[in-house]
Design a protein around this motif. Structure first.
Motif, PDB file in Angstrom:
ATOM      1  N   LEU A  73      37.109  45.325  42.530  1.00  0.00           N
ATOM      2  CA  LEU A  73      36.469  44.025  42.596  1.00  0.00           C
ATOM      3  C   LEU A  73      35.924  43.738  43.989  1.00  0.00           C
ATOM      4  O   LEU A  73      34.785  43.280  44.143  1.00  0.00           O
ATOM      5  CB  LEU A  73      37.453  42.934  42.177  1.00  0.00           C
ATOM      6  N   ASP A  74      36.708  44.014  45.012  1.00  0.00           N
ATOM      7  CA  ASP A  74      36.238  43.790  46.380  1.00  0.00           C
ATOM      8  C   ASP A  74      34.981  44.616  46.655  1.00  0.00           C
ATOM      9  O   ASP A  74      34.013  44.126  47.243  1.00  0.00           O
ATOM     10  CB  ASP A  74      37.320  44.161  47.399  1.00  0.00           C
ATOM     11  N   ALA A  75      35.003  45.879  46.224  1.00  0.00           N
ATOM     12  CA  ALA A  75      33.863  46.759  46.470  1.00  0.00           C
ATOM     13  C   ALA A  75      32.625  46.260  45.725  1.00  0.00           C
ATOM     14  O   ALA A  75      31.510  46.263  46.267  1.00  0.00           O
ATOM     15  CB  ALA A  75      34.197  48.188  46.046  1.00  0.00           C
ATOM     16  N   GLU A  76      32.807  45.820  44.492  1.00  0.00           N
ATOM     17  CA  GLU A  76      31.675  45.363  43.696  1.00  0.00           C
ATOM     18  C   GLU A  76      31.107  44.062  44.255  1.00  0.00           C
ATOM     19  O   GLU A  76      29.886  43.876  44.340  1.00  0.00           O
ATOM     20  CB  GLU A  76      32.101  45.171  42.238  1.00  0.00           C
ATOM     21  N   ILE A  77      31.991  43.161  44.663  1.00  0.00           N
ATOM     22  CA  ILE A  77      31.546  41.891  45.241  1.00  0.00           C
ATOM     23  C   ILE A  77      30.777  42.137  46.537  1.00  0.00           C
ATOM     24  O   ILE A  77      29.693  41.596  46.759  1.00  0.00           O
ATOM     25  CB  ILE A  77      32.747  40.960  45.481  1.00  0.00           C
ATOM     26  N   ASP A  78      31.340  42.977  47.409  1.00  0.00           N
ATOM     27  CA  ASP A  78      30.678  43.275  48.688  1.00  0.00           C
ATOM     28  C   ASP A  78      29.329  43.942  48.472  1.00  0.00           C
ATOM     29  O   ASP A  78      28.343  43.643  49.159  1.00  0.00           O
ATOM     30  CB  ASP A  78      31.572  44.177  49.547  1.00  0.00           C
ATOM     31  N   SER A  79      29.295  44.869  47.508  1.00  0.00           N
ATOM     32  CA  SER A  79      28.050  45.584  47.228  1.00  0.00           C
ATOM     33  C   SER A  79      26.974  44.633  46.719  1.00  0.00           C
ATOM     34  O   SER A  79      25.810  44.700  47.140  1.00  0.00           O
ATOM     35  CB  SER A  79      28.312  46.690  46.205  1.00  0.00           C
TER      36      SER A  79
END
Length: 300
Positions: free
Chosen positions: A257-263
């Protein structure tokens, strides 16, 4: 006369120039000289590796060419006097250095009279033979045309930052989403239970995700009113990302989730560089919450 883009508040102009200098010389090569404590010493920024010092000045526009020139000449006279004071701050800060250029950075430079005045004052400075002044010392004036065009345009875009005022979602707003389609909350529970085992905490997480989804929708609605083109770019980008996720039944691993949000936030700001980063973060959070509710994202 100055155009709208040349009208600056003095503090805003100084901050703008700082970013331009950091882009040109590197952030680690630009030293700011604050004037708040112990006063101004005739310089705002130092680029020691280039032996340059900068003083920023923005007159109160709009005014005509002659008045602007007189004000800029007066600024040079006043600040060069401070710069040359052997007991002043500049002498202490620049001890051991040899400054080659004292640069007046202004939004608009349109009079040769200022150049002539700068040359006269530079000759006076050289005659003083100050230990921190190079024998080739010059005073020059720079404006927007002097700086790299791409960097200038980027900073001007950021100056026109889009900052929507987004209302916080109420409990009633969140309940309306959850009660309107119970499957949305159920999907969130099914996916988030792998990350949150405690049932009470799980319900808090589901509520947070629903809340941020509503806030994201509010942000997009406000953005649509403020900047329709930016809104269209954001919506198109999110739709394209969702289409890829659905086609691939994408499985997210690691800290997904963190990676997807940041991306997604990075992609939104790349598409709309002058969008407020906080708004981009809200929209990205809400979009990922929406995807968890509506598409086959799988969390490992």
């Amino acid at each position: 006369m100055a155009g709208e883009s040349d009208i600056w508040d003095g503090d805003e102009w100084e901050g703008h120039v700082l970013h331009l200098l950091q882009a040109e010389h590197g952030a680690h090569n630009v030293q700011k000289v604050p004037a708040k404590h112990l006063g101004d010493c005739g310089l705002d920024f130092i680029c020691l590796h280039e032996q340059l010092v900068y003083q920023c000045y923005a007159v109160q526009e709009p005014i005509d060419v002659a008045v602007r020139a007189d004000k800029q000449k007066s600024k040079i006279t006043i600040d060069i006097k401070k710069f040359c004071d052997p007991n002043g701050g500049a002498a202490a800060i620049l001890k051991g250095q040899k400054i080659k250029r004292w640069i007046l950075a202004v939004p608009l430079h349109d009079s040769k009279a200022v150049v002539e005045h700068a040359a006269k004052k530079a000759a006076e400075v050289r005659a003083k033979k100050l230990p921190y002044v190079d024998g080739d010392f010059q005073i020059i004036i720079q404006d927007r045309e002097t700086f790299d065009a791409d960097t200038w345009n980027h900073r001007m875009l950021l100056r026109k930052r889009i900052r929507p005022i987004v209302p916080e979602p109420t409990d009633e707003d969140v309940a309306a989403v959850s009660d309107g389609d119970q499957s949305l909350a159920d999907n969130l529970r099914a996916k988030m239970v792998k990350r949150v085992s405690d049932s009470g905490e799980l319900e808090d997480v589901v509520d947070d995700l629903l809340r941020v989804f509503v806030q994201s929708e509010n942000a997009k609605d406000t953005l649509r009113s403020m900047a329709p083109d930016a809104y269209e770019n954001v919506v198109r980008l999110i739709s394209e990302r969702l289409r890829r996720l659905r086609l691939g039944s994408r499985r997210l691993v690691g800290d997904p989730l963190d990676a997807e949000i940041d991306s997604l936030k990075t992609a939104i700001l790349a598409a709309v560089p002058n969008l407020d980063p906080g708004t981009a973060d809200t929209i990205a959070l809400g979009a990922v919450s929406d995807w968890l509710m509506r598409c086959p994202l799988k969390l490992d």
